[in-house]
Design a protein around this motif. Structure first.
Motif, mmCIF file in Angstrom:
data_model
loop_
_atom_site.group_PDB
_atom_site.id
_atom_site.type_symbol
_atom_site.label_atom_id
_atom_site.label_comp_id
_atom_site.label_asym_id
_atom_site.label_seq_id
_atom_site.Cartn_x
_atom_site.Cartn_y
_atom_site.Cartn_z
ATOM 1 N N ALA A 41 0.920 -1.166 0.046
ATOM 2 C CA ALA A 41 0.168 0.013 -0.042
ATOM 3 C C ALA A 41 0.835 1.268 0.137
ATOM 4 N N ASP A 42 0.331 2.300 -0.553
ATOM 5 C CA ASP A 42 1.088 3.561 -0.591
ATOM 6 C C ASP A 42 1.149 4.429 0.833
ATOM 7 N N VAL A 43 1.502 5.487 1.046
ATOM 8 C CA VAL A 43 2.064 5.993 2.198
ATOM 9 C C VAL A 43 0.700 6.574 2.854
ATOM 10 N N PHE A 44 -0.279 7.151 2.064
ATOM 11 C CA PHE A 44 -1.563 7.648 2.455
ATOM 12 C C PHE A 44 -2.778 6.291 3.324
ATOM 13 N N HIS A 45 -2.350 5.353 2.379
ATOM 14 C CA HIS A 45 -3.147 4.152 2.959
ATOM 15 C C HIS A 45 -2.594 3.428 4.381
ATOM 16 N N GLY A 46 -1.363 3.643 4.296
ATOM 17 C CA GLY A 46 -0.563 3.042 5.604
ATOM 18 C C GLY A 46 -0.803 4.388 6.791
ATOM 19 N N ALA A 47 -0.793 5.326 6.332
ATOM 20 C CA ALA A 47 -1.247 6.405 7.304
ATOM 21 C C ALA A 47 -2.402 6.437 8.009
ATOM 22 N N VAL A 110 -8.552 -0.815 4.523
ATOM 23 C CA VAL A 110 -8.649 0.304 4.002
ATOM 24 C C VAL A 110 -8.646 0.295 2.621
ATOM 25 N N VAL A 111 -9.707 0.892 1.887
ATOM 26 C CA VAL A 111 -10.097 0.545 0.448
ATOM 27 C C VAL A 111 -9.110 1.358 -0.395
ATOM 28 N N SER A 112 -8.424 0.642 -1.242
ATOM 29 C CA SER A 112 -7.698 1.247 -2.247
ATOM 30 C C SER A 112 -8.352 1.403 -3.498
ATOM 31 N N PRO A 113 -8.474 2.507 -4.201
ATOM 32 C CA PRO A 113 -9.133 2.338 -5.409
ATOM 33 C C PRO A 113 -8.601 1.484 -6.568
ATOM 34 N N GLY A 114 -7.273 1.197 -6.686
ATOM 35 C CA GLY A 114 -7.005 0.010 -7.567
ATOM 36 C C GLY A 114 -7.356 -1.616 -7.190
ATOM 37 N N ASN A 115 -7.621 -1.473 -5.721
ATOM 38 C CA ASN A 115 -7.883 -2.913 -5.241
ATOM 39 C C ASN A 115 -9.373 -2.904 -4.623
ATOM 40 N N ALA A 116 -10.269 -2.371 -4.927
ATOM 41 C CA ALA A 116 -11.443 -2.078 -4.433
ATOM 42 C C ALA A 116 -12.050 -3.247 -4.211
ATOM 43 N N GLY A 117 -12.318 -3.963 -5.385
ATOM 44 C CA GLY A 117 -13.137 -5.171 -5.665
ATOM 45 C C GLY A 117 -12.724 -6.556 -4.488
ATOM 46 N N ARG A 118 -11.422 -6.330 -4.343
ATOM 47 C CA ARG A 118 -11.071 -7.506 -3.247
ATOM 48 C C ARG A 118 -11.614 -7.322 -2.113
#
Length: 183
Positions: A41-47, A110-118
């Motif tokens: 995950a990116d920094v924002f997701h981790g934060a 934490v829902v990421s736009p590129g992986n939301a379906g999962r």
């Protein structure tokens, strides 16, 4: 992105096969014997995940652990690593490659736009079938917390809380959570 080769002598991937995978900046999970590979995950997701963990840690009672980076195995052929979880602390002393669903009281993604379906479909289904009592979906773009509660073999949405609202609950433990503090 190339996937690691299938384990020799076996068709489906299992939790035990994960120990042989490289530390290469990818996250590995298994669904029904198939290897799922995604970048960290990116920094924002981790934060966002870390802020929520701190908020939960401050209120968690003795005997419960708020954790990250430990997988949950719904069955030998499926293994997921939630962004956060709350589990019985004594379950960690048992060892093994993953937590058993019976020891997990809450999983959070934490829902990421590129992986939301999962998170929205696949994990929701698998965690529900495994019987994990609560599933939270944190959506940074919407600044919401969606609370799902286990019913039968799945989940029903009980609440969607937006920043700046405050979520109050007794499960998995008495908690007062200002949603804006997550973001």
């Amino acid at each position: 992105m190339t996937s690691p080769a299938r384990p020799s002598g076996r068709e489906p991937w299992t939790v035990d096969d994960l120990q042989d995978l490289p530390e290469d900046g990818q996250d590995y999970e298994i669904f029904d014997g198939s290897l799922l590979v995604s970048p960290h995950a990116d920094v924002f997701h981790g934060a966002v995940a870390n802020r929520l963990r701190r908020l939960l840690d401050r209120q968690a009672p003795s005997g419960l652990l708020v954790g990250q980076d430990i997988g949950v195995s719904a069955k030998r052929s499926s293994y997921f690593v939630p962004d956060l979880f709350v589990a019985r602390e004594d379950a960690l002393g048992r060892g093994g490659p993953a937590l058993a669903p019976a020891d997990v009281l809450l999983v959070v993604e934490v829902v990421s736009p590129g992986n939301a379906g999962r998170d929205l479909v696949l994990k929701r289904h698998e965690y529900g079938v495994a019987g994990i009592p609560r599933y939270w979906l944190v959506e940074p773009r919407k600044q919401t917390l969606t609370v799902l509660e286990h019913v039968g073999t799945g989940y029903r949405e009980s609440q969607v809380i937006s920043a700046p609202e405050v979520y109050r609950t007794d499960g998995p433990f008495p908690l007062v959570l200002p949603v804006a503090d997550i973001f």
